[in-house]
Design a protein around this motif. Structure first.
Motif, PDB file in Angstrom:
ATOM      1  N   LYS A 105       9.479  11.119   1.235  1.00 17.69           N
ATOM      2  CA  LYS A 105       9.296   9.780   1.777  1.00 17.69           C
ATOM      3  C   LYS A 105       8.157   9.768   2.794  1.00 17.69           C
ATOM      4  O   LYS A 105       7.361   8.820   2.829  1.00 17.69           O
ATOM      5  CB  LYS A 105      10.585   9.278   2.432  1.00 17.69           C
ATOM      6  N   GLU A 106       8.074  10.805   3.598  1.00 13.70           N
ATOM      7  CA  GLU A 106       7.032  10.869   4.629  1.00 13.70           C
ATOM      8  C   GLU A 106       5.642  10.879   3.994  1.00 13.70           C
ATOM      9  O   GLU A 106       4.732  10.179   4.445  1.00 13.70           O
ATOM     10  CB  GLU A 106       7.223  12.115   5.497  1.00 13.70           C
ATOM     11  N   LEU A 107       5.469  11.671   2.933  1.00 17.67           N
ATOM     12  CA  LEU A 107       4.176  11.761   2.267  1.00 17.67           C
ATOM     13  C   LEU A 107       3.831  10.449   1.559  1.00 17.67           C
ATOM     14  O   LEU A 107       2.690   9.970   1.632  1.00 17.67           O
ATOM     15  CB  LEU A 107       4.180  12.908   1.261  1.00 17.67           C
ATOM     16  N   PHE A 108       4.815   9.868   0.892  1.00 17.30           N
ATOM     17  CA  PHE A 108       4.612   8.603   0.190  1.00 17.30           C
ATOM     18  C   PHE A 108       4.169   7.504   1.158  1.00 17.30           C
ATOM     19  O   PHE A 108       3.179   6.797   0.923  1.00 17.30           O
ATOM     20  CB  PHE A 108       5.907   8.203  -0.513  1.00 17.30           C
ATOM     21  N   ILE A 109       4.874   7.376   2.264  1.00 16.97           N
ATOM     22  CA  ILE A 109       4.542   6.338   3.241  1.00 16.97           C
ATOM     23  C   ILE A 109       3.186   6.613   3.888  1.00 16.97           C
ATOM     24  O   ILE A 109       2.386   5.698   4.110  1.00 16.97           O
ATOM     25  CB  ILE A 109       5.659   6.200   4.288  1.00 16.97           C
ATOM     26  N   ALA A 110       2.897   7.888   4.165  1.00 16.81           N
ATOM     27  CA  ALA A 110       1.594   8.235   4.754  1.00 16.81           C
ATOM     28  C   ALA A 110       0.459   7.847   3.822  1.00 16.81           C
ATOM     29  O   ALA A 110      -0.573   7.324   4.265  1.00 16.81           O
ATOM     30  CB  ALA A 110       1.547   9.732   5.058  1.00 16.81           C
ATOM     31  N   ASP A 111       0.622   8.086   2.521  1.00 12.63           N
ATOM     32  CA  ASP A 111      -0.404   7.697   1.549  1.00 12.63           C
ATOM     33  C   ASP A 111      -0.606   6.184   1.549  1.00 12.63           C
ATOM     34  O   ASP A 111      -1.738   5.687   1.520  1.00 12.63           O
ATOM     35  CB  ASP A 111      -0.009   8.159   0.139  1.00 12.63           C
ATOM     36  N   CYS A 112       0.506   5.454   1.556  1.00 13.43           N
ATOM     37  CA  CYS A 112       0.422   3.985   1.536  1.00 13.43           C
ATOM     38  C   CYS A 112      -0.248   3.451   2.804  1.00 13.43           C
ATOM     39  O   CYS A 112      -1.071   2.522   2.745  1.00 13.43           O
ATOM     40  CB  CYS A 112       1.813   3.371   1.391  1.00 13.43           C
ATOM     41  N   LEU A 113       0.091   4.011   3.946  1.00  9.44           N
ATOM     42  CA  LEU A 113      -0.477   3.558   5.213  1.00  9.44           C
ATOM     43  C   LEU A 113      -1.974   3.848   5.304  1.00  9.44           C
ATOM     44  O   LEU A 113      -2.731   3.085   5.911  1.00  9.44           O
ATOM     45  CB  LEU A 113       0.244   4.221   6.386  1.00  9.44           C
ATOM     46  N   LYS A 114      -2.406   4.949   4.681  1.00  5.68           N
ATOM     47  CA  LYS A 114      -3.828   5.299   4.736  1.00  5.68           C
ATOM     48  C   LYS A 114      -4.668   4.228   4.055  1.00  5.68           C
ATOM     49  O   LYS A 114      -5.646   3.734   4.632  1.00  5.68           O
ATOM     50  CB  LYS A 114      -4.059   6.660   4.074  1.00  5.68           C
ATOM     51  N   ASP A 115      -4.304   3.847   2.836  1.00  2.12           N
ATOM     52  CA  ASP A 115      -5.055   2.796   2.150  1.00  2.12           C
ATOM     53  C   ASP A 115      -4.725   1.419   2.704  1.00  2.12           C
ATOM     54  O   ASP A 115      -5.552   0.510   2.652  1.00  2.12           O
ATOM     55  CB  ASP A 115      -4.756   2.822   0.642  1.00  2.12           C
ATOM     56  N   GLY A 116      -3.527   1.268   3.215  1.00  2.00           N
ATOM     57  CA  GLY A 116      -3.107  -0.018   3.772  1.00  2.00           C
ATOM     58  C   GLY A 116      -3.553  -0.250   5.190  1.00  2.00           C
ATOM     59  O   GLY A 116      -3.152  -1.238   5.815  1.00  2.00           O
ATOM     60  N   VAL A 117      -4.390   0.636   5.720  1.00  4.83           N
ATOM     61  CA  VAL A 117      -4.928   0.610   7.083  1.00  4.83           C
ATOM     62  C   VAL A 117      -3.844   0.283   8.113  1.00  4.83           C
ATOM     63  O   VAL A 117      -4.048  -0.496   9.042  1.00  4.83           O
ATOM     64  CB  VAL A 117      -6.159  -0.322   7.219  1.00  4.83           C
ATOM     65  N   ASN A 118      -2.680   0.885   7.921  1.00  3.14           N
ATOM     66  CA  ASN A 118      -1.553   0.776   8.856  1.00  3.14           C
ATOM     67  C   ASN A 118      -1.041  -0.650   9.040  1.00  3.14           C
ATOM     68  O   ASN A 118      -0.398  -0.956  10.047  1.00  3.14           O
ATOM     69  CB  ASN A 118      -1.906   1.388  10.212  1.00  3.14           C
ATOM     70  N   LEU A 119      -1.297  -1.522   8.073  1.00  3.86           N
ATOM     71  CA  LEU A 119      -0.786  -2.885   8.134  1.00  3.86           C
ATOM     72  C   LEU A 119       0.462  -3.068   7.276  1.00  3.86           C
ATOM     73  O   LEU A 119       1.024  -4.160   7.219  1.00  3.86           O
ATOM     74  CB  LEU A 119      -1.870  -3.878   7.680  1.00  3.86           C
ATOM     75  N   ASN A 120       0.892  -2.015   6.606  1.00  9.06           N
ATOM     76  CA  ASN A 120       2.082  -2.087   5.755  1.00  9.06           C
ATOM     77  C   ASN A 120       3.346  -2.255   6.581  1.00  9.06           C
ATOM     78  O   ASN A 120       3.449  -1.736   7.707  1.00  9.06           O
ATOM     79  CB  ASN A 120       2.233  -0.813   4.933  1.00  9.06           C
ATOM     80  N   HIS A 121       4.315  -2.957   6.032  1.00 12.21           N
ATOM     81  CA  HIS A 121       5.648  -3.028   6.619  1.00 12.21           C
ATOM     82  C   HIS A 121       6.442  -1.829   6.116  1.00 12.21           C
ATOM     83  O   HIS A 121       6.901  -1.798   4.968  1.00 12.21           O
ATOM     84  CB  HIS A 121       6.328  -4.346   6.242  1.00 12.21           C
ATOM     85  N   VAL A 122       6.594  -0.833   6.983  1.00 11.31           N
ATOM     86  CA  VAL A 122       7.147   0.460   6.574  1.00 11.31           C
ATOM     87  C   VAL A 122       8.587   0.335   6.097  1.00 11.31           C
ATOM     88  O   VAL A 122       9.020   1.085   5.221  1.00 11.31           O
ATOM     89  CB  VAL A 122       7.016   1.470   7.741  1.00 11.31           C
ATOM     90  N   ASP A 123       9.337  -0.619   6.634  1.00  9.96           N
ATOM     91  CA  ASP A 123      10.716  -0.780   6.175  1.00  9.96           C
ATOM     92  C   ASP A 123      10.767  -1.126   4.690  1.00  9.96           C
ATOM     93  O   ASP A 123      11.662  -0.666   3.961  1.00  9.96           O
ATOM     94  CB  ASP A 123      11.449  -1.851   7.003  1.00  9.96           C
ATOM     95  N   LEU A 124       9.789  -1.884   4.208  1.00 10.35           N
ATOM     96  CA  LEU A 124       9.757  -2.250   2.795  1.00 10.35           C
ATOM     97  C   LEU A 124       9.254  -1.096   1.934  1.00 10.35           C
ATOM     98  O   LEU A 124       9.727  -0.897   0.812  1.00 10.35           O
ATOM     99  CB  LEU A 124       8.886  -3.489   2.596  1.00 10.35           C
ATOM    100  N   LEU A 125       8.309  -0.317   2.447  1.00  5.81           N
ATOM    101  CA  LEU A 125       7.867   0.881   1.735  1.00  5.81           C
ATOM    102  C   LEU A 125       9.024   1.856   1.569  1.00  5.81           C
ATOM    103  O   LEU A 125       9.173   2.505   0.527  1.00  5.81           O
ATOM    104  CB  LEU A 125       6.730   1.570   2.489  1.00  5.81           C
ATOM    105  N   SER A 126       9.849   1.955   2.588  1.00  6.14           N
ATOM    106  CA  SER A 126      11.013   2.839   2.534  1.00  6.14           C
ATOM    107  C   SER A 126      11.969   2.425   1.422  1.00  6.14           C
ATOM    108  O   SER A 126      12.531   3.267   0.712  1.00  6.14           O
ATOM    109  CB  SER A 126      11.730   2.832   3.887  1.00  6.14           C
ATOM    110  N   VAL A 127      12.132   1.119   1.247  1.00  2.00           N
ATOM    111  CA  VAL A 127      12.992   0.609   0.167  1.00  2.00           C
ATOM    112  C   VAL A 127      12.427   1.003  -1.196  1.00  2.00           C
ATOM    113  O   VAL A 127      13.171   1.405  -2.103  1.00  2.00           O
ATOM    114  CB  VAL A 127      13.148  -0.914   0.275  1.00  2.00           C
ATOM    115  N   ILE A 128      11.109   0.894  -1.355  1.00  2.00           N
ATOM    116  CA  ILE A 128      10.493   1.278  -2.630  1.00  2.00           C
ATOM    117  C   ILE A 128      10.722   2.757  -2.910  1.00  2.00           C
ATOM    118  O   ILE A 128      11.079   3.143  -4.034  1.00  2.00           O
ATOM    119  CB  ILE A 128       8.991   0.938  -2.633  1.00  2.00           C
ATOM    120  N   TYR A 129      10.536   3.596  -1.906  1.00  2.00           N
ATOM    121  CA  TYR A 129      10.789   5.027  -2.105  1.00  2.00           C
ATOM    122  C   TYR A 129      12.237   5.264  -2.528  1.00  2.00           C
ATOM    123  O   TYR A 129      12.509   6.037  -3.448  1.00  2.00           O
ATOM    124  CB  TYR A 129      10.478   5.814  -0.827  1.00  2.00           C
TER     125      TYR A 129
END
Length: 517
Positions: A105-129
């Motif tokens: 989960k940590e790696l998945f979210i880190a990848d998403c945040l990198k392209d998402g320029v830290n504007l992602n809602h991490v709680d929703l990314l966590s649900v996807i994982y």
């Protein structure tokens, strides 16, 4: 006083994306009240949109025994999902494990945040994982979607975590999903039916106003698309409405207000019906808009083709994964071919600007080994159409694109050395043999395509929570009876979407919306 149109309100408030969002805030004073209309039909759930998100939501609602109507304004169901290439990010999936690829989960979210320029809602990314594997297994085991039994790479992901449908098209999902929906006596898909507004009972969504026999006309201005005929109907939704209407990539006027440099003549890979009407209707009843000015371009599309075309999959998964991109003026590489989409688009625009008419298009190159390993079907289609060129030697390739031969041959030789050493000292492209990138450019014949960015995806949309409930900007709480999933929502992808993440978003939150409504 004459009621102002939505377009007039937007014009008055247009001083940037945030001002647009604030300018369209209103109370529910102008919304349709349930006691003012007579409903023509009634269902438990009404779903706006028939793509991945809407179809998954429908299947889950039907599984609960609910009566469901799917509303589709176009004459063909499926929206952009049908022309999607069929790749879905599924972190920590069975194919990864079989190949010894470790995900977290940590790696998945880190990848998403990198392209998402830290504007992602991490709680929703966590649900996807947490739930992407569940959606994947449901598609495979219950719906009957057929997958290639391996992982593939996707733009911006640091490891392989995407799965690919066998037919290499989103139709490989939509067709079996719709077959299940249409076979259920509790379901109906209403095509050529345009959703216009929500019907409210106090602050609760209880139905919709729509028009049947609607005829979409993409030649009209975006603000006129709501005025192309049809028979007005009111449909009651006892449990509520799920908004799964997609993004607004084809809404030339609206998207240009969010990002002024995206002129109306810039092409999009989206189908013509990808407009902003449903998004604006949700904002009219108080939905909170997020990141509307963050619009993603596709760096793989070809200037010689309309829309997505036949060569984009080759450019992405053959030449970018296993080969290299060349500036034809210099014969040299100019970027990490496996970087995120925004990084690649920015780099391509710089190269294009070296041309007299902004037409110095990069040349994307790979060899037969790359084609054999990844996508021979799409490559053969591109060769047939002429969007992908095939050459016996690298010298022939260079001559065809007016690339200076000696610098080009040195670039390829250097790149092949990087592959052998498993390290790219120039741009940091991952080249380890344990990954799919461990292939050089040496086995003839050689293949090439051109690329130019086209509008791909709207990261912005309305805000949802972990239960796919739409959040009100007025109360900061869920709007009763209103759920949403897919590209019409904002926050999940942040400011930039990783490749294959749109399907994960649609499938997971479509599933959640159908479970919860």
């Amino acid at each position: 006083m004459e009621k102002m149109s939505r377009r007039d309100l937007l014009k008055m408030s247009m001083v940037g994306a945030s001002a647009l969002a604030l300018g369209s805030i209103n109370s529910n004073a102008d919304t349709i009240k349930s006691n003012e209309v007579k409903f023509d039909e009634e269902y438990d759930v009404v779903i706006i949109g028939t793509g991945f998100a809407g179809s998954m939501a429908a299947l889950q609602a039907l599984k609960r025994g609910l009566k469901v109507a799917l509303i589709e304004k176009m004459g063909r169901a499926g929206g952009n999902s049908v022309i999607n290439v069929g790749n879905m990010a599924v972190p920590n999936n069975a194919f990864q494990k079989a190949e010894g690829i470790k995900d977290s989960k940590e790696l998945f979210i880190a990848d998403c945040l990198k392209d998402g320029v830290n504007l992602n809602h991490v709680d929703l990314l966590s649900v996807i994982y947490d739930r992407a594997n569940e959606a994947f297994e449901y598609l495979k085991s219950t719906v009957g979607v057929e997958f290639v039994p391996k992982c593939i790479s996707a733009s911006g992901h640091s490891i392989k975590r995407a799965v690919q449908v066998k037919v290499a098209s989103g139709s490989g999902y939509i067709q079996p999903m719709h077959k299940m929906i249409e076979a259920n006596p509790n379901a109906i898909i209403k095509k050529r039916t345009k959703f216009d507004e929500f019907v409210m009972e106090g602050d609760r969504v209880v139905g919709i106003k729509c028009r049947e026999n609607y005829k979409f006309d993409s030649s009209l201005a975006s603000d006129d698309l709501e005025n192309t005929g049809g028979d007005v109907k009111y449909i009651k939704a006892k449990n509520g409405v799920i908004l799964a209407a997609g993004g607004f990539s084809s809404d030339k006027w609206f998207r240009a207000q969010q990002v002024p440099y995206l002129k109306t003549n810039i092409e999009t890979v989206s189908q013509p019906g990808a407009t902003a009407g449903a998004l604006l209707a949700a904002m009219d009843v108080g939905a909170n808009p997020l990141l509307l000015s963050w619009i993603q371009l596709n760096p793989y599309t070809n200037p010689t083709e309309k829309g997505f075309g036949t060569s984009a999959v080759f450019t992405n998964h053959c030449s970018n994964d296993y080969g290299l991109s060349i500036n034809p003026k210099t014969g040299k590489r100019f970027m990490n071919e496996h970087a995120g989409r925004k990084i690649k688009c920015d780099a391509i625009f710089k190269v294009m600007a070296e041309g007299a008419n902004n037409d110095n298009y990069p040349v994307n190159i790979c060899d037969q080994a790359a084609v054999d390993l990844n996508n021979p079907l799409y490559t053969s289609k591109g060769v047939e159409s002429g969007s992908i060129k095939k050459f016996n030697t690298l010298e022939e390739l260079a001559k065809a694109y007016n690339i200076p031969v000696e610098p080009f041959l040195k670039t390829v030789s250097d790149f092949n050395g990087y592959v052998k050493a498993e390290k790219d000292p120039e741009f940091g492209k991952p080249l380890k043999q344990a990954d799919v990138h461990g292939i050089d450019v040496s086995k003839p014949p050689f293949y090439a395509s051109l690329s130019t960015p086209k509008i791909l995806y709207c990261m912005g949309g309305i805000q949802i929570n972990e239960k796919a409930q739409v959040i009100s900007r007025k109360t900061q709480k869920p709007i009763a009876g209103l759920y949403a999933a897919g590209e019409v929502t904002g926050g999940i992808q942040g400011g930039g979407r990783l490749g294959t993440m749109s399907m994960s978003d649609c499938m997971v939150f479509g599933m959640i919306a159908g479970e919860n409504i």
